[in-house]
Write a protein that holds these residues in place. Structure first.
Motif, PDB file in Angstrom:
ATOM      1  N   THR A 158     -19.086   2.011 -54.057  1.00  0.00           N
ATOM      2  CA  THR A 158     -18.550   2.428 -52.756  1.00  0.00           C
ATOM      3  C   THR A 158     -17.706   1.328 -52.144  1.00  0.00           C
ATOM      4  O   THR A 158     -17.951   0.136 -52.349  1.00  0.00           O
ATOM      5  CB  THR A 158     -19.653   2.875 -51.782  1.00  0.00           C
ATOM      6  OG1 THR A 158     -19.022   3.482 -50.642  1.00  0.00           O
ATOM      7  CG2 THR A 158     -20.506   1.710 -51.302  1.00  0.00           C
ATOM      8  N   ASN A 172     -19.993   6.040 -43.272  1.00  0.00           N
ATOM      9  CA  ASN A 172     -20.716   4.971 -43.957  1.00  0.00           C
ATOM     10  C   ASN A 172     -22.229   5.214 -44.022  1.00  0.00           C
ATOM     11  O   ASN A 172     -22.827   5.082 -45.088  1.00  0.00           O
ATOM     12  CB  ASN A 172     -20.375   3.609 -43.335  1.00  0.00           C
ATOM     13  CG  ASN A 172     -18.918   3.222 -43.587  1.00  0.00           C
ATOM     14  OD1 ASN A 172     -18.186   3.949 -44.264  1.00  0.00           O
ATOM     15  ND2 ASN A 172     -18.496   2.095 -43.047  1.00  0.00           N
ATOM     16  N   PHE A 179     -26.411   7.235 -51.436  1.00  0.00           N
ATOM     17  CA  PHE A 179     -26.851   6.144 -52.316  1.00  0.00           C
ATOM     18  C   PHE A 179     -28.371   6.188 -52.506  1.00  0.00           C
ATOM     19  O   PHE A 179     -28.873   6.001 -53.607  1.00  0.00           O
ATOM     20  CB  PHE A 179     -26.419   4.790 -51.732  1.00  0.00           C
ATOM     21  CG  PHE A 179     -25.177   4.220 -52.372  1.00  0.00           C
ATOM     22  CD1 PHE A 179     -24.178   5.049 -52.864  1.00  0.00           C
ATOM     23  CD2 PHE A 179     -25.003   2.846 -52.497  1.00  0.00           C
ATOM     24  CE1 PHE A 179     -23.036   4.531 -53.463  1.00  0.00           C
ATOM     25  CE2 PHE A 179     -23.869   2.302 -53.102  1.00  0.00           C
ATOM     26  CZ  PHE A 179     -22.887   3.146 -53.582  1.00  0.00           C
ATOM     27  N   THR A 189     -26.123   2.081 -58.237  1.00  0.00           N
ATOM     28  CA  THR A 189     -25.143   2.155 -57.154  1.00  0.00           C
ATOM     29  C   THR A 189     -24.704   0.743 -56.790  1.00  0.00           C
ATOM     30  O   THR A 189     -25.498  -0.203 -56.849  1.00  0.00           O
ATOM     31  CB  THR A 189     -25.742   2.844 -55.912  1.00  0.00           C
ATOM     32  OG1 THR A 189     -26.915   2.124 -55.520  1.00  0.00           O
ATOM     33  CG2 THR A 189     -26.114   4.293 -56.203  1.00  0.00           C
ATOM     34  N   PHE A 191     -22.516  -1.697 -53.983  1.00  0.00           N
ATOM     35  CA  PHE A 191     -21.768  -1.903 -52.735  1.00  0.00           C
ATOM     36  C   PHE A 191     -21.229  -3.326 -52.726  1.00  0.00           C
ATOM     37  O   PHE A 191     -21.628  -4.156 -53.537  1.00  0.00           O
ATOM     38  CB  PHE A 191     -22.633  -1.592 -51.505  1.00  0.00           C
ATOM     39  CG  PHE A 191     -23.736  -2.598 -51.207  1.00  0.00           C
ATOM     40  CD1 PHE A 191     -24.821  -2.744 -52.065  1.00  0.00           C
ATOM     41  CD2 PHE A 191     -23.701  -3.377 -50.063  1.00  0.00           C
ATOM     42  CE1 PHE A 191     -25.849  -3.652 -51.778  1.00  0.00           C
ATOM     43  CE2 PHE A 191     -24.723  -4.285 -49.754  1.00  0.00           C
ATOM     44  CZ  PHE A 191     -25.786  -4.425 -50.625  1.00  0.00           C
ATOM     45  N   GLU A 192     -20.306  -3.605 -51.820  1.00  0.00           N
ATOM     46  CA  GLU A 192     -19.689  -4.944 -51.807  1.00  0.00           C
ATOM     47  C   GLU A 192     -19.290  -5.310 -50.390  1.00  0.00           C
ATOM     48  O   GLU A 192     -19.999  -4.985 -49.468  1.00  0.00           O
ATOM     49  CB  GLU A 192     -18.526  -5.001 -52.824  1.00  0.00           C
ATOM     50  CG  GLU A 192     -17.636  -3.782 -52.866  1.00  0.00           C
ATOM     51  CD  GLU A 192     -16.255  -4.057 -52.350  1.00  0.00           C
ATOM     52  OE1 GLU A 192     -15.803  -5.195 -52.405  1.00  0.00           O
ATOM     53  OE2 GLU A 192     -15.615  -3.113 -51.874  1.00  0.00           O
ATOM     54  N   LYS A 258     -23.478   1.372 -45.798  1.00  0.00           N
ATOM     55  CA  LYS A 258     -23.174   2.172 -46.986  1.00  0.00           C
ATOM     56  C   LYS A 258     -24.194   1.927 -48.093  1.00  0.00           C
ATOM     57  O   LYS A 258     -24.293   2.704 -49.036  1.00  0.00           O
ATOM     58  CB  LYS A 258     -21.772   1.838 -47.522  1.00  0.00           C
ATOM     59  CG  LYS A 258     -20.660   2.220 -46.565  1.00  0.00           C
ATOM     60  CD  LYS A 258     -19.297   2.337 -47.245  1.00  0.00           C
ATOM     61  CE  LYS A 258     -18.811   1.094 -47.951  1.00  0.00           C
ATOM     62  NZ  LYS A 258     -18.669  -0.084 -47.077  1.00  0.00           N
ATOM     63  N   SER A 259     -24.931   0.825 -47.988  1.00  0.00           N
ATOM     64  CA  SER A 259     -25.907   0.485 -49.031  1.00  0.00           C
ATOM     65  C   SER A 259     -27.179   1.315 -48.926  1.00  0.00           C
ATOM     66  O   SER A 259     -27.981   1.334 -49.855  1.00  0.00           O
ATOM     67  CB  SER A 259     -26.250  -1.004 -48.968  1.00  0.00           C
ATOM     68  OG  SER A 259     -26.938  -1.312 -47.764  1.00  0.00           O
TER      69      SER A 259
END
Lengths: 409, 105
Positions: A158, A172, A179, A189, A191-192, A258-259
């Motif tokens: 994502t 988000n 997720f 999954t 995320f960053e 988003k995580s």
């Protein structure tokens, strides 16, 4: 609220994947045409353009000077499970190690060929030669074996881009719910955006599956803070109080949520592929003193890194309205802002703006995103895919390998 | 999400949250039902701002998106606007703002 019911009704649906020699399975089966220096870009593009509507994607690295990160990225991208074969385009005098890349691709059993423009006799002959090869390769990859693909074999990344005030309170958090559902089903999954998580280091560390990993997660945010400061980037200015944001933690939630709520199973860097399900943080900020400028020059540079980590699908949240897609892996657009959605609905797969109009809950949109992932994984084109978007960006960076605490067993 | 007395102005993002997000402008005298209790708003509150989802004690952690975003500086009644005056960061900043609002280590 109804997520658990929904999950049981969709428990481990079986999809069909393209089986690769390393056991991974693709949800797409494309040929990549990869230029190894900008000087070969035109020839590569001409080849790709003649296969419009067919699964032939253009990727490449523009630099003439060698870079270990770019080498690794190209290797991981050309052997991504969504890729069936690769045509490499070399001018002939660039420093990219085309021999090693071709060998690594060949080892996986994929068809691969290299056209060296200087040896082939220039532009026209190289285009003709490349087109001929791609025609044959498309027939060859049509024979790739299919195998059942479970949700627990999927890797989903994502990213957000073109954010506005709505991103953090609709799209988000809904991706976070999706997720959670994916992780519950055994998917990996990713995320960053560590550069946007200042203030949440301790909150994030506490979610790590081991204290040592927690330390690494915290260090990655501190590294990002230092790096962006060196770039003179104002990313960490306090949130806009007028818009309702009170604390730095609250500002950072936009990217962080988003995580979802799952434990964090590992920290990876571009090109590291999770070997099992769970939630992973991708550290995209280069190691060492800043050398090549901004960590990622745009959203597609981040998307390429998520794909190099094995992502089959990218969940892209946007408030103002990004239109980008990607080569290799489909991009699913989740629009946070209901007005943007109405204006740009052709480009948007999911309308998370419904949350702000109180027409759907965060959980409900999370379920919709989860279903959309399965739909796209089963072969349905995402909006950006059907519109022909195949953006790709790869630039210079430098990384140290991840430490031993980053992927606890 | 809120089967009874569904709010037309307030959004709950996460089940653990003790704040709700204003998604339509709130004016003095507006009424809303928050978790079964009627609240009468006494001030204008803009879109994107937060109100307390229930009575919050002084020092209590405040959650948005299921994540702690700081703690209450004073007791905050359900429905009250939550912002700089009653909510503070718990982040012990490695990086702080100087007088020109520039981040310094």
């Amino acid at each position: 609220m109804s997520s658990s019911n929904k999950l049981s009704s969709t428990n481990s649906p079986t999809l069909q994947g393209f089986l690769r020699s390393d056991g991974r399975k693709g949800i797409r089966n494309c040929i990549v045409v990869a230029y190894l220096v900008e000087c070969a870009h035109h020839v590569a593009r001409e080849i790709v353009d003649s296969f419009r509507g067919q699964p032939v994607h253009l990727i490449g690295f523009g630099g003439c000077y060698p870079n270990a990160y770019a080498d690794r990225m190209m290797n991981k991208l050309c052997t991504h499970p969504n890729v069936g074969g690769a045509l490499l385009l070399s001018l002939g005098c660039e420093s990219f190690n085309r021999h090693r890349l071709a060998e690594e691709i060949a080892k996986t059993g994929r068809p691969v060929s290299t056209v060296v423009i200087q040896q082939t006799g220039g532009t026209r002959k190289s285009i003709d030669s490349g087109k001929l090869w791609v025609e044959q390769a498309l027939k060859q990859i049509a024979e790739v074996p299919r195998a059942p693909l479970s949700v627990n074999e999927l890797v989903v990344g994502t990213v957000c881009g073109g954010s506005d005030a709505t991103s953090g309170i609709s799209a988000n958090p809904a991706v976070g719910r999706a997720f959670d559902m994916l992780v519950e089903q055994g998917a990996a999954t990713i995320f960053e955006e560590t550069g946007e998580m200042i203030g949440l280091e301790d909150v994030m560390s506490a979610r790590a599956v081991t204290p040592e990993l927690g330390h690494e997660l915290k260090a990655s945010v501190e590294k990002a803070a230092y790096y962006y400061k060196q770039m003179g980037h104002a990313s960490f200015a306090p949130g806009n109080a007028e818009g309702g944001l009170t604390t730095i933690e609250e500002k950072s939630i936009g990217a962080y949520c988003k995580s979802g709520d799952s434990p964090i199973s590992g920290l990876i860097k571009p090109g590291d592929v999770p070997r099992k399900g769970g939630l992973y943080l991708l550290d995209v900020v280069p190691d060492g003193e800043p050398r090549f400028g901004f960590p990622n020059i745009n959203d597609n540079a981040e998307i390429a890194e998520l794909i190099a980590c094995g992502s089959h699908v990218i969940l892209f949240t946007t408030g103002r309205g990004s239109v980008v897609g990607s080569a290799i892996s489909p991009v699913i657009k989740i629009c946070a802002n209901p007005e943007t959605y109405e204006r740009m609905s052709d480009d948007m797969d999911v309308n998370a703006g419904k949350i702000l109009r109180l027409e759907a809950s965060v959980d409900e949109v999370g379920e919709e995103i989860y279903e959309k992932v399965l739909d796209v994984a089963s072969g349905t084109q995402s909006c950006s895919e059907s519109l022909g978007h195949q953006e790709f960006v790869l630039t210079y960076k430098s990384f140290e390998p991840i430490g031993p605490s980053c992927l606890p067993m | 999400m809120q089967p009874e007395g569904k709010s037309r102005k307030l959004l709950r993002i996460h089940r653990d949250d003790n704040v709700l997000i204003v998604v339509a402008p709130v004016r003095p005298g507006d009424r809303d039902v928050i978790d079964g209790c009627e609240v009468v708003f006494t001030q204008n509150i803009g879109i994107g701002h937060k109100v307390a989802a229930r009575d919050i004690r002084a020092g209590e952690k405040v959650y948005k998106c299921g994540v702690p975003i700081g703690s209450a500086k004073e007791p905050i009644p359900a429905g009250a606007h939550m912002h700089l005056h009653n909510l503070k960061s718990d982040y012990i900043a490695t990086y702080t703002l100087d007088k020109d609002h520039v981040f310094v280590k």
